[in-house]
Design a protein around this motif. Structure first.
Motif, short mmCIF file in Angstrom:
data_model
loop_
_atom_site.label_atom_id
_atom_site.label_comp_id
_atom_site.label_asym_id
_atom_site.label_seq_id
_atom_site.Cartn_x
_atom_site.Cartn_y
_atom_site.Cartn_z
N HIS A 271 0.85 -1.21 0.00
CA HIS A 271 0.00 0.00 0.00
C HIS A 271 0.88 1.26 0.00
O HIS A 271 0.77 2.11 0.87
N SER A 272 1.74 1.29 -0.99
CA SER A 272 2.70 2.40 -1.03
C SER A 272 2.75 3.06 -2.40
O SER A 272 3.75 3.69 -2.74
N ALA A 273 1.66 2.92 -3.16
CA ALA A 273 1.64 3.55 -4.49
C ALA A 273 1.87 5.05 -4.37
O ALA A 273 2.61 5.64 -5.14
N GLY A 274 1.25 5.66 -3.38
CA GLY A 274 1.44 7.09 -3.20
C GLY A 274 1.05 7.51 -1.80
O GLY A 274 0.20 6.88 -1.17
N ASP A 275 1.69 8.55 -1.33
CA ASP A 275 1.37 9.12 -0.01
C ASP A 275 1.46 10.63 -0.12
O ASP A 275 2.26 11.13 -0.92
N PRO A 276 0.68 11.33 0.69
CA PRO A 276 0.83 12.80 0.65
C PRO A 276 2.14 13.20 1.33
O PRO A 276 2.39 12.84 2.47
N PHE A 277 2.98 13.89 0.59
CA PHE A 277 4.26 14.38 1.11
C PHE A 277 3.90 15.64 1.91
O PHE A 277 3.31 16.58 1.38
#
Ligand code: NDP
Ligand code: OXD
Length: 308
Positions: A271-277
């Motif tokens: 579950h690491s396709a994208g994260d809010p930076f």
């Protein structure tokens, strides 16, 4: 009034510092030290404990740290207040980059070369040019549209399926249940970027796989409940699907004994396709807080009727 923060993965100190660059006066409270709960009118969170937000009697708005708000709406005690989804540039770009990466891996048969390398096998396989490869995006919202833009830029033939019609440059729009089959029939690489709803739960199933061209591949970065896991294993066994890349799972973390981990034609990412930076996303959250305080309309609100 104050904002309560909760996340098992996003560091509170980083978020507090980034938000205060834009809103120095913000009263930022941590979950473990909320102070007077009646002073909390905003929450910024990801996967709060069920029933947790109901303890703030004056809560007026929830800012989600995630694009998908299903972990919030799964809470039967969730206060009935507006929920603002996370839509911001670093998360959108991050998931779109993930899609581009794995579409290219599938397109160039990279998992097969990785298997061959393990066995020291030197064997070429030729990939057709990108413009002959038809990529289909289930979900053409904030993230799907950006993934489509990147894929078009590389030269893929791109289509998307959504609830409502879209008009995106060089992307064929299919919409509504009636157009799903036509969309599937032309999708060599199928990417799921749908939100979890009653309509999308279990959508990635044997009947859907059978409508794809034989040997198609799957990338799921939407939600794990959208995939019928046994149907995927059967479709890989039969050759209806050639490979799959999965970022989301019905049970997260994926249990160590799960067959997906060791499957030669499944790639698992956590579950690491994208994260809010935080440095990027805090700017958007701060603007939304300003809008909330000013009584202005909030963007990207969860639509209870649509379920996302
Ligand atoms: P959006 O709400 O912007 O887009 C959702 C898209 O799905 C829209 O195009 C919508 O159609 C379409 N859709 C929803 N329901 C249906 C349906 N029943 N039939 C056809 N189309 C449907 O969301 P985002 O793009 O911001 O995020 C999408 C999802 O991606 C999130 O909900 C989350 O599950 C997942 N995600 C995963 C991440 C990861 O790390 N793996 C990170 C971020 C998000 P329409 O445009 O017509 O409304
Ligand atoms: C999600 C996210 O919705 O990480 O999965 O934003």
């Amino acid at each position: 009034m104050a904002l309560i923060f909760y996340s098992p993965i996003n560091p509170a100190d980083v978020w507090e510092a980034e938000l205060k660059k834009h809103l120095p006066e913000l009263d930022f409270r941590r979950w473990e030290a909320p102070g007077d709960k009646s002073e909390i009118d905003m929450a910024l969170c990801w996967k709060p404990p069920p029933g947790g937000l109901a303890k703030f009697p004056n809560l007026k708005v929830i800012f989600s740290l995630a694009a998908g708000i299903d972990s919030l709406t799964a809470d039967p005690a969730l206060p009935d207040v507006p929920i603002v989804r996370m839509v911001e540039p670093s998360l959108t770009a991050g998931v779109a980059e993930y899609v581009l990466l794995h579409v290219l891996r599938h397109h160039k048969d990279q998992p097969r070369f990785a298997e061959q390398q393990k066995a020291r096998i030197w064997q070429e396989h030729f990939a057709p040019p990108a413009w002959t490869r038809r990529v289909g995006l289930l979900g053409l919202g904030a993230i799907g549209a950006e993934a489509a833009r990147m894929l078009v830029a590389v030269g893929f033939e791109v289509a998307g399926w959504s609830r409502t019609q879209k008009h995106l440059a060089d992307v064929t729009s299919y919409f509504g249940p009636d157009q799903l089959d036509g969309f599937l029939a032309r999708s060599d690489i199928l990417v799921c970027l749908l939100p979890k709803t009653r309509q999308t739960d279990g959508i990635l199933n044997a009947a859907l796989f059978a409508k794809l061209p034989q040997g198609a591949s799957l990338i799921n970065a939407g939600r794990g409940d959208q995939l019928i896991e046994d149907d995927l294993l059967a479709a890989l066994d039969s050759g209806q699907l050639s490979q799959a890349t999965l970022d989301v799972f019905a049970t997260e973390p994926l249990p160590p004994a799960h067959p997906f981990w060791a499957h030669p034609r499944i790639t698992v990412t956590p579950h690491s396709a994208g994260d809010p930076f935080a440095a990027s996303a805090a700017r958007v959250v701060a603007e939304n807080i300003r809008r909330f305080r000013a009584g202005q309309p909030l963007p990207h609100l969860y639509d209870r009727k649509a379920g996302y």
